[in-house]
Design a protein around this motif. Structure first.
Motif, PDB file in Angstrom:
ATOM      1  N   ASP A   1     -26.738 -25.831 -13.546  1.00  0.00           N
ATOM      2  CA  ASP A   1     -27.637 -26.923 -13.913  1.00  0.00           C
ATOM      3  C   ASP A   1     -29.044 -26.729 -13.361  1.00  0.00           C
ATOM      4  OD1 ASP A   1     -25.534 -28.036 -15.273  1.00  0.00           O
ATOM      5  OD2 ASP A   1     -24.897 -29.315 -13.588  1.00  0.00           O
ATOM      6  N   GLY A   2     -29.158 -25.903 -12.336  1.00  0.00           N
ATOM      7  CA  GLY A   2     -30.496 -25.655 -11.788  1.00  0.00           C
ATOM      8  C   GLY A   2     -31.241 -24.554 -12.519  1.00  0.00           C
ATOM      9  N   PHE A   3     -30.611 -23.972 -13.531  1.00  0.00           N
ATOM     10  CA  PHE A   3     -31.220 -22.838 -14.216  1.00  0.00           C
ATOM     11  C   PHE A   3     -32.573 -23.190 -14.839  1.00  0.00           C
ATOM     12  CE2 PHE A   3     -31.856 -20.634 -18.326  1.00  0.00           C
ATOM     13  CZ  PHE A   3     -32.166 -19.379 -17.820  1.00  0.00           C
ATOM     14  N   ALA A   4     -32.650 -24.351 -15.479  1.00  0.00           N
ATOM     15  CA  ALA A   4     -33.876 -24.719 -16.187  1.00  0.00           C
ATOM     16  C   ALA A   4     -35.064 -24.697 -15.230  1.00  0.00           C
ATOM     17  CB  ALA A   4     -33.716 -26.094 -16.828  1.00  0.00           C
ATOM     18  N   ALA A   5     -34.851 -25.209 -14.021  1.00  0.00           N
ATOM     19  CA  ALA A   5     -35.943 -25.235 -13.040  1.00  0.00           C
ATOM     20  C   ALA A   5     -36.322 -23.815 -12.618  1.00  0.00           C
ATOM     21  CB  ALA A   5     -35.517 -26.062 -11.824  1.00  0.00           C
ATOM     22  N   ARG A   6     -35.298 -22.986 -12.428  1.00  0.00           N
ATOM     23  CA  ARG A   6     -35.594 -21.598 -12.027  1.00  0.00           C
ATOM     24  C   ARG A   6     -36.307 -20.846 -13.147  1.00  0.00           C
ATOM     25  NH1 ARG A   6     -30.509 -22.475  -9.790  1.00  0.00           N
ATOM     26  NH2 ARG A   6     -29.373 -21.448 -11.469  1.00  0.00           N
ATOM     27  N   LYS A   7     -35.943 -21.165 -14.380  1.00  0.00           N
ATOM     28  CA  LYS A   7     -36.587 -20.519 -15.533  1.00  0.00           C
ATOM     29  C   LYS A   7     -38.073 -20.880 -15.558  1.00  0.00           C
ATOM     30  CE  LYS A   7     -36.114 -20.357 -20.596  1.00  0.00           C
ATOM     31  NZ  LYS A   7     -35.845 -18.965 -20.960  1.00  0.00           N
ATOM     32  N   LYS A   8     -38.326 -22.142 -15.301  1.00  0.00           N
ATOM     33  CA  LYS A   8     -39.702 -22.617 -15.284  1.00  0.00           C
ATOM     34  C   LYS A   8     -40.506 -21.891 -14.214  1.00  0.00           C
ATOM     35  CE  LYS A   8     -41.474 -27.066 -16.572  1.00  0.00           C
ATOM     36  NZ  LYS A   8     -41.232 -28.479 -16.474  1.00  0.00           N
ATOM     37  N   GLU A   9     -39.870 -21.734 -13.076  1.00  0.00           N
ATOM     38  CA  GLU A   9     -40.551 -21.069 -11.984  1.00  0.00           C
ATOM     39  C   GLU A   9     -40.857 -19.612 -12.332  1.00  0.00           C
ATOM     40  OE1 GLU A   9     -38.621 -21.543  -8.123  1.00  0.00           O
ATOM     41  OE2 GLU A   9     -39.838 -19.839  -7.465  1.00  0.00           O
ATOM     42  N   SER A  10     -39.889 -18.966 -12.955  1.00  0.00           N
ATOM     43  CA  SER A  10     -40.123 -17.583 -13.384  1.00  0.00           C
ATOM     44  C   SER A  10     -41.280 -17.535 -14.369  1.00  0.00           C
ATOM     45  CB  SER A  10     -38.871 -17.000 -14.039  1.00  0.00           C
ATOM     46  OG  SER A  10     -37.849 -16.866 -13.101  1.00  0.00           O
ATOM     47  N   GLU A  11     -41.280 -18.471 -15.281  1.00  0.00           N
ATOM     48  CA  GLU A  11     -42.335 -18.485 -16.307  1.00  0.00           C
ATOM     49  C   GLU A  11     -43.712 -18.676 -15.694  1.00  0.00           C
ATOM     50  OE1 GLU A  11     -39.581 -19.822 -20.108  1.00  0.00           O
ATOM     51  OE2 GLU A  11     -40.778 -21.350 -19.076  1.00  0.00           O
ATOM     52  N   SER A  12     -43.726 -19.440 -14.614  1.00  0.00           N
ATOM     53  CA  SER A  12     -45.029 -19.657 -13.967  1.00  0.00           C
ATOM     54  C   SER A  12     -45.559 -18.351 -13.367  1.00  0.00           C
ATOM     55  CB  SER A  12     -44.909 -20.747 -12.903  1.00  0.00           C
ATOM     56  OG  SER A  12     -44.211 -20.222 -11.790  1.00  0.00           O
ATOM     57  N   LYS A  13     -44.661 -17.388 -13.134  1.00  0.00           N
ATOM     58  CA  LYS A  13     -45.086 -16.083 -12.626  1.00  0.00           C
ATOM     59  C   LYS A  13     -45.214 -15.064 -13.759  1.00  0.00           C
ATOM     60  CE  LYS A  13     -41.514 -15.828  -9.917  1.00  0.00           C
ATOM     61  NZ  LYS A  13     -40.477 -15.239  -9.068  1.00  0.00           N
ATOM     62  N   GLY A  14     -45.133 -15.548 -14.986  1.00  0.00           N
ATOM     63  CA  GLY A  14     -45.240 -14.644 -16.123  1.00  0.00           C
ATOM     64  C   GLY A  14     -43.960 -13.883 -16.423  1.00  0.00           C
ATOM     65  N   LYS A  15     -42.849 -14.363 -15.887  1.00  0.00           N
ATOM     66  CA  LYS A  15     -41.572 -13.668 -16.081  1.00  0.00           C
ATOM     67  C   LYS A  15     -40.642 -14.464 -17.002  1.00  0.00           C
ATOM     68  CE  LYS A  15     -42.530 -10.410 -13.067  1.00  0.00           C
ATOM     69  NZ  LYS A  15     -42.421 -10.534 -11.610  1.00  0.00           N
ATOM     70  N   LEU A  16     -39.719 -13.750 -17.590  1.00  0.00           N
ATOM     71  CA  LEU A  16     -38.703 -14.410 -18.403  1.00  0.00           C
ATOM     72  C   LEU A  16     -37.418 -14.490 -17.597  1.00  0.00           C
ATOM     73  CD1 LEU A  16     -39.204 -12.262 -21.621  1.00  0.00           C
ATOM     74  CD2 LEU A  16     -40.187 -14.521 -21.149  1.00  0.00           C
ATOM     75  N   ARG A  17     -36.704 -15.572 -17.750  1.00  0.00           N
ATOM     76  CA  ARG A  17     -35.428 -15.676 -17.046  1.00  0.00           C
ATOM     77  C   ARG A  17     -34.330 -16.015 -18.042  1.00  0.00           C
ATOM     78  NH1 ARG A  17     -33.053 -16.613 -11.811  1.00  0.00           N
ATOM     79  NH2 ARG A  17     -35.028 -16.047 -10.860  1.00  0.00           N
ATOM     80  N   GLY A  18     -33.187 -15.371 -17.889  1.00  0.00           N
ATOM     81  CA  GLY A  18     -32.062 -15.645 -18.777  1.00  0.00           C
ATOM     82  C   GLY A  18     -30.797 -15.844 -17.988  1.00  0.00           C
ATOM     83  N   ILE A  19     -29.878 -16.611 -18.598  1.00  0.00           N
ATOM     84  CA  ILE A  19     -28.589 -16.835 -17.951  1.00  0.00           C
ATOM     85  C   ILE A  19     -27.492 -16.365 -18.895  1.00  0.00           C
ATOM     86  CG2 ILE A  19     -28.313 -19.236 -18.752  1.00  0.00           C
ATOM     87  CD1 ILE A  19     -27.260 -19.750 -15.773  1.00  0.00           C
ATOM     88  N   GLY A  20     -26.471 -15.767 -18.340  1.00  0.00           N
ATOM     89  CA  GLY A  20     -25.388 -15.239 -19.165  1.00  0.00           C
ATOM     90  C   GLY A  20     -24.052 -15.673 -18.629  1.00  0.00           C
ATOM     91  N   VAL A  21     -23.160 -16.010 -19.553  1.00  0.00           N
ATOM     92  CA  VAL A  21     -21.824 -16.471 -19.178  1.00  0.00           C
ATOM     93  C   VAL A  21     -20.807 -15.579 -19.870  1.00  0.00           C
ATOM     94  CG1 VAL A  21     -20.227 -18.430 -19.250  1.00  0.00           C
ATOM     95  CG2 VAL A  21     -22.693 -18.842 -19.110  1.00  0.00           C
ATOM     96  N   THR A  22     -19.723 -15.312 -19.201  1.00  0.00           N
ATOM     97  CA  THR A  22     -18.589 -14.625 -19.822  1.00  0.00           C
ATOM     98  C   THR A  22     -17.308 -15.229 -19.293  1.00  0.00           C
ATOM     99  OG1 THR A  22     -19.561 -12.478 -20.305  1.00  0.00           O
ATOM    100  CG2 THR A  22     -17.256 -12.468 -19.711  1.00  0.00           C
ATOM    101  N   SER A  23     -16.387 -15.496 -20.200  1.00  0.00           N
ATOM    102  CA  SER A  23     -15.034 -15.839 -19.772  1.00  0.00           C
ATOM    103  C   SER A  23     -14.133 -14.751 -20.339  1.00  0.00           C
ATOM    104  CB  SER A  23     -14.617 -17.207 -20.308  1.00  0.00           C
ATOM    105  OG  SER A  23     -15.451 -18.203 -19.743  1.00  0.00           O
ATOM    106  N   TYR A  24     -13.238 -14.264 -19.519  1.00  0.00           N
ATOM    107  CA  TYR A  24     -12.421 -13.137 -19.976  1.00  0.00           C
ATOM    108  C   TYR A  24     -10.979 -13.340 -19.565  1.00  0.00           C
ATOM    109  CZ  TYR A  24     -11.614 -11.644 -15.230  1.00  0.00           C
ATOM    110  OH  TYR A  24     -11.177 -11.627 -13.931  1.00  0.00           O
ATOM    111  N   PHE A  25     -10.115 -12.643 -20.259  1.00  0.00           N
ATOM    112  CA  PHE A  25      -8.780 -12.400 -19.709  1.00  0.00           C
ATOM    113  C   PHE A  25      -8.521 -10.928 -19.940  1.00  0.00           C
ATOM    114  CE2 PHE A  25      -5.297 -11.410 -22.678  1.00  0.00           C
ATOM    115  CZ  PHE A  25      -5.996 -11.384 -23.877  1.00  0.00           C
ATOM    116  N   GLU A  26      -7.585 -10.400 -19.221  1.00  0.00           N
ATOM    117  CA  GLU A  26      -7.208  -9.026 -19.496  1.00  0.00           C
ATOM    118  C   GLU A  26      -5.704  -8.895 -19.356  1.00  0.00           C
ATOM    119  OE1 GLU A  26      -7.618  -5.985 -16.770  1.00  0.00           O
ATOM    120  OE2 GLU A  26      -8.366  -7.223 -15.130  1.00  0.00           O
ATOM    121  N   ALA A  27      -5.202  -7.821 -19.931  1.00  0.00           N
ATOM    122  CA  ALA A  27      -3.758  -7.584 -19.883  1.00  0.00           C
ATOM    123  C   ALA A  27      -3.542  -6.393 -18.967  1.00  0.00           C
ATOM    124  CB  ALA A  27      -3.234  -7.298 -21.272  1.00  0.00           C
TER     125      ALA A  27
END
Ligand SMILES: Cc1cc2nc3c(=O)[nH]c(=O)nc-3n(C[C@H](O)[C@H](O)[C@H](O)COP(=O)(O)OP(=O)(O)OC[C@H]3O[C@@H](n4cnc5c(N)ncnc54)[C@H](O)[C@@H]3O)c2cc1C
Lengths: 792, 261
Positions: A435-461
């Motif tokens: 939930d804090g990602f949006a704020a961190r993204k904003k902060e990155s943007e203020s430094k001219g950077k892009l920020r992304g978040i990635g999610v994965t759910s997995y199972f394996e056999a």
């Protein structure tokens, strides 16, 4: 005694490894040994016209030079594919012969054609330079996407196609897709990787002319299997005359599952020249000839409703086998891949279609995760794309499609016994401060950077067992595991396991579980593995199977020990066996409160006679000694699962991707040793992140490997990685008495899609291929800027 | 590895005398030994110069920093004097390869080798270096003559490299992710006498980018660089970076360097 299972016991292996006292194959020297150098094809595809060894044979120190002709004369068999996979039309897969030394044609750069044995390594090298091989160079097939339209590499294998395999129901998928509100489409690659075990492959062969026994010390993940193949298929020697020892092995990651050309050739040659032989791969040879991993091209489609429910999934994949089909080569892109392609979701209809093709590149085989990373990458990327196209949160869409009841019958094959995917993702979400990602993204943007978040759910056999199932799917052997537990008369225990440790710390983990079962201090338990002359048999270590299959065999052998111990104790304590309880290493009779320690019982078991006060403690029908063995074949695969979340920060000016935060929440069932499990996760994450951002094996059009050294093949390094934030949830496996699920591959499986989802999230959904190198990301940033400008 | 004669020279004179067109000086050996192992190079004579005391060490005067040829990268990186006089030079040394390489590789070996992706050559260009050999003193712009080529004669030994202390400077490098050599490296230095922009990694040989230097002379700010056109023609292309990317990175890293000055 407190239970050892679950405690952070320091590794028994550490002292040896950290003080340089490990004993690896190349540390072994045998008096009078010769040194082998292999002459390898410099061409990706060629006919061998002539091999002239005359000059080289006269070179100083040369003992012998052998070629494919000699192999053929002696009828030495070749390397094999361990799994028979059928095509959708029912036809059998097509595999070329793979002689240990090529006789007529070579099919990848590094394919061995001859071998020199000499008194010293330098002499072997010098002579190897004098062997003249006359090739007729043919046009190489090095591009995966064009392989099926290229000239056939192997006689009789049209379109270079090994099989065209299908799992699932095309008709059901068609119907599901017709009902969909939206079809999400994705075209992706899965980049080719070179395993890069720290220890290069090696073998030292000792032929005993008197006993006619060949001992092969080698870098193997499964010495018994190597012996079996070398004997049954290679015809090098009968199994009883062949001893394969895999001592300390410095990493395998799948690349040391296979029996390789060099082991067959040197074992056979040692008998021929009646001299010991030593061969150690140089790093370049490892790059060129260790089996590689991954290498897929996939088109996938996901049918969804507007509110984000999944209706159906399909993938059409071309998988690269390289020049030859090896042990796990044919199953990795099929049964280890397809069943996992629908991910952790309820998917009413699905199919997975894979065409496996030959190319003039190094053989491709299992690499940490083997098939499951490729599958997870496909589904997790397309699920993210669906979320984006539907305007949904990536966590929300996943939650919406998770099963909540277990056992869960997964669409294509597996019946998943236990799990709680919702809990795992919720925990990851919290730990990652999603939930804090949006704020961190904003902060990155203020430094001219892009920020992304990635999610994965997995199972394996994991486990790659039970045998009846894997054999039905095409496996050439049963994939159980065996163990033997021996009490010495004086009370220490030796555990023999068919699993093999090459970084997994079995000496610690297995001692922990045996200590708990037997009530013996861990220090008194030794774990022995890796020698076909010691222990029963073994199917080896891969597929996160050691604990879930091999570990359980140990538990079961210990239980047999305790049962026999009860009978002996009963006699000693003048009770009946069912009156004897076993707890904390003591056999206790409740009614009389008399007890015997397991050490006393072990001692008594070896003294079945009468002397002084010792009276034959052996119950009628029992034999002396306290040694038991067990073969364990589980009722099902085991199914670890979890959710990972990461954040990246991208510098749009350079395309540099900084991996900023990484959270992994995994459910491995019972955790025997958190310290070791965390280490396994860390290593797995590094490798998966390596695939996402750095590693990429590349061949040029003529089939030359252009990333054949660390100058060009990018390995992930410590300073590329953030501190990993690890968490665990636990639902126990119901298919084994410990409730364990396996942890060796999970990190690799989940991290590649997690990182790529974050990169693509930062790029506003713009697709890029694996790996996300700086230049590709920079280009995507530029295009994004352009389209943003247009939109504004 | 082919056989060779190993000599340990006691002084520069002996080293020079032993040298021929079929020999190499052994400083850090971080280039020579791998090339020999891989069969890319072979020599009749290997002349070890590490025992020659006077070739190693760091001296700082009011206007210059002089670094002996066999001074290791790790010594430059950790030198308080260098850090004080030209912090960007110490930072450059700290960014070379990995700790093992830095603990053996030397500045003399680096510039004699003149790898198009090496870091130090850009410092020589940007910091108006003078390369002192046993025969002569050569200014950096004349020293580097082409890919892996310098104006050194085969019996010529680099003794020291003398750098001018700039008013401000910064070196910014985009490392090759695999080898950590420079895909491009830009060394911006502002001297009283003018501005240099040493660029490495981009082309077959290090160069002073006169367009960037010109723009910065007018206005020493990263925005001054925005309008400079950098052509990709003549730039290297490999699996890690296309010429187009390199051209753009020269600009991006020049800006970073100016901002960091
Ligand atoms: C894994 C790895 C990573 C590296 N990464 C980087 C990097 O990121 N950036 C970078 O700039 N470099 C890098 N290098 C190169 C390294 O830093 C050395 O600078 C380079 O190898 C040469 O220095 P040396 O002292 O080892 O020279 P040597 O290998 O000993 O010699 C190289 C050549 O220089 C000549 N030579 C040496 N000293 C003198 C002298 N005093 N006078 C005349 N000729 C001389 C020798 O004759 C020889 O031909 C890397 C090297 C390796 C192995």
């Amino acid at each position: 005694m407190a239970s050892l299972v679950g405690s952070r016991v320091e590794r028994k292996e550490d002292k040896r490894f950290l003080t340089g006292k490990g004993r690896y194959t190349s540390d072994i020297n045998i008096a009078n040994q010769t040194y082998a150098i292999f002459i390898r094809s410099p061409h990706a595809r060629a006919k061998i016209k002539k091999i002239d060894t005359s000059k080289a044979l006269k070179s100083s120190g040369v003992v012998e030079i052998l070629t494919g002709e000699h192999i053929a004369q002696d009828k030495i068999g070749g390397l094999i594919a361990g799994w028979a996979i059928r095509s959708e039309d029912g036809s059998e897969m097509k595999c070329p012969a793979n002689p240990p030394l090529a006789k007529d044609s070579v099919n990848f750069v590094g394919d061995p054609v001859a071998v020199v044995f000499a008194e010293t390594l330098d002499e072997a090298r010098a002579a190897a330079d004098l062997v003249k091989v006359d090739y007729k160079v043919l046009k190489a097939v090095s591009n995966l996407s064009e392989a099926m339209n290229s000239e056939a590499i192997h006689d009789g294998i049209e379109k270079n196609l090994c099989y065209d395999w299908l799992l699932g129901d095309r008709q059901k998928v068609k119907e599901a897709f017709e009902k969909a509100d939206k079809i999400i489409k994705l075209d992706i690659n899965n980049n080719r990787l070179i395993p890069n075990a720290m220890e290069p492959r090696a073998c030292v062969i000792d032929y005993n002319t008197a006993s006619e026994e060949i001992t092969c010390y080698t870098t193997s993940q499964n010495p018994h299997l190597s012996r079996l193949i070398m004997s049954a298929f290679g015809g090098v020697a009968p199994e009883n005359k062949l001893r394969v020892v895999a001592p300390d092995v410095g990493g395998g990651f799948g690349s040391k599952i296979n029996l390789y050309n060099e082991e067959i050739v040197c074992s056979w040659a040692s008998k021929k020249i009646e001299r010991p032989i030593k061969w150690v791969a140089e790093r370049t040879e490892s790059f060129l000839t260790d089996t590689h991993g991954r290498d897929h091209i996939t088109h996938a489609e996901l049918a969804v409703t507007n509110d984000g429910k999944f209706l159906g999934f399909k993938n059409e994949t071309i998988a690269n086998l390289g020049a030859y089909a090896r042990v796990f080569g044919t199953v990795t892109p099929t049964y280890l891949f397809g069943p996992c392609a629908t991910g952790v979701y309820i998917m009413p209809a699905a199919y997975s279609n894979v065409k496996a093709v030959y190319t003039n590149t190094a053989p491709v085989d299992a690499y940490r995760g083997a098939g499951r990373p490729e599958a997870t990458y496909t589904i997790e990327r397309i699920v993210d794309k669906a979320a984006m196209e539907l305007g949904m949160d990536p966590i929300e869409i996943r939650m919406k499609n998770f099963p909540t009841e277990f056992p869960f019958k997964q669409t294509l094959v597996h019946q998943i016994d236990s799990g709680d995917y919702v809990a795992g993702l919720n925990k990851a979400k919290e730990m990652a401060d999603y939930d804090g990602f949006a704020a961190r993204k904003k902060e990155s943007e203020s430094k001219g950077k892009l920020r992304g978040i990635g999610v994965t759910s997995y199972f394996e056999a994991c486990g790659i067992a039970p045998s009846p199932v894997v054999m039905m799917l095409g496996c050439g052997v049963g994939l159980w595991e065996s163990a033997e537990v021996r009490f010495n008369p004086t009370g220490q225990v030796t555990v023999y396991t068919g699993s093999h440790s090459h970084g997994q710390s079995h000496q610690t983990t297995f001692a922990q579980i045996a200590a708990d079962e037997l009530g013996v201090p861990m220090e008194n338990i030794d774990v022995v593995h890796g020698d076909t002359d010691k222990g029963t048999f073994g199917m080896g270590t891969y597929g996160s199977r050691s604990l879930t299959v091999g570990g359980i065999a140990i538990v079961n052998a210990c239980k047999k020990i305790v049962n026999k111990g009860k009978r002996i104790a009963a006699k000693m304590l003048e009770a009946s066996p069912d009156e004897v309880d076993f707890k904390n290493g003591e056999f206790v009779v409740a009614k009389s409160n008399k007890k015997k320690t397991i050490g006393e019982v072990a001692f008594a078991s070896y003294l079945p006679g009468v002397r002084d006060e010792v009276k034959s403690p052996l119950p009628e029908g029992d034999e002396p000694g306290l040694i038991e063995s067990s073969f364990f074949d589980p009722a099902n695969f085991s199914f670890p699962a979890g959710s990972h979340i990461c954040e990246v920060e991208i510098d749009p000016e350079t395309g540099h991707v900084k991996l900023d935060k990484y959270t992994a929440v995994d459910d491995f069932g019972t955790i025997v040793n958190p310290l070791i499990v965390e280490g396994q996760v860390h290593g797995g994450l590094a490798q998966g992140i390596g695939q996402a951002l750095y590693e990429n094996a590349q061949y040029d059009d003529s089939g030359q490997l252009i990333t054949a050294s660390y100058m060009d093949y990018t390995m992930p390094r410590a300073d590329d990685l953030p501190n990993f934030n690890l968490g665990f949830t636990c639902t126990k496996a119901t298919t084994n008495p410990l409730g364990v699920k396996g942890c060796g591959e999970a990190g690799t499986i989940a991290s590649t899609p997690t990182v790529m989802n974050a990169v693509i999230n930062a790029l506003g959904g713009k697709e890029i291929s694996l790996p996300a190198t700086a230049e590709k990301v920079w280009k995507a940033c530029k295009e994004m800027k352009k389209s943003n400008a247009k939109a504004a | 590895m082919k056989t060779f004669n190993y000599h340990s020279a006691k002084d520069v004179k002996e080293a020079s005398k032993l040298a021929s067109s079929n020999s190499a000086f052994l400083a850090g050996g971080m280039t020579t030994i791998p090339s020999m192992k891989l069969g890319l190079a072979s020599y009749k004579d290997i002349i070890d110069i590490k025992r020659i005391k006077k070739l190693s060490g760091i001296k700082v005067s009011g206007k210059t920093v002089t670094i002996g040829a066999t001074t290791k990268h790790s010594e430059v990186a950790s030198s308080k004097d260098v850090k004080k006089a030209i912090p960007s030079l110490a930072a450059l040394a700290e960014g070379i390869g990995d700790p093992q390489v830095r603990n053996r590789g030397t500045i003399g070996g680096s510039i004699a080798n003149n790898d198009p992706a090496a870091d130090y050559p850009s410092a020589c260009i940007a910091l108006n270096a003078t390369i002192h050999t046993n025969n002569r003193s050569i200014v950096a712009e004349k020293f580097f003559t082409g890919m892996f080529e310098t104006c050194l004669k085969s019996n010529e030994v680099i003794e020291a490299i003398e750098f001018s202390i700039p008013e401000k400077s910064s070196y910014q490098k985009l490392p090759n992710p695999a080898s950590r050599y420079a895909i491009i490296g830009v060394y911006v230095a502002k001297h009283k006498t003018g501005i240099n922009v040493g660029v490495t990694g981009a082309k077959s040989c290090v160069y002073n980018d006169k367009d960037l230097a010109g723009a910065l002379t007018k206005n020493f700010s990263s925005s001054a660089i925005d309008n400079v056109k950098i052509s990709s023609s003549g730039m290297n292309t490999d699996i890690h970076a296309s010429s187009d990317y390199r051209a753009n990175m020269v600009k991006a890293f020049a800006k970073k360097a100016v901002d960091a000055c």
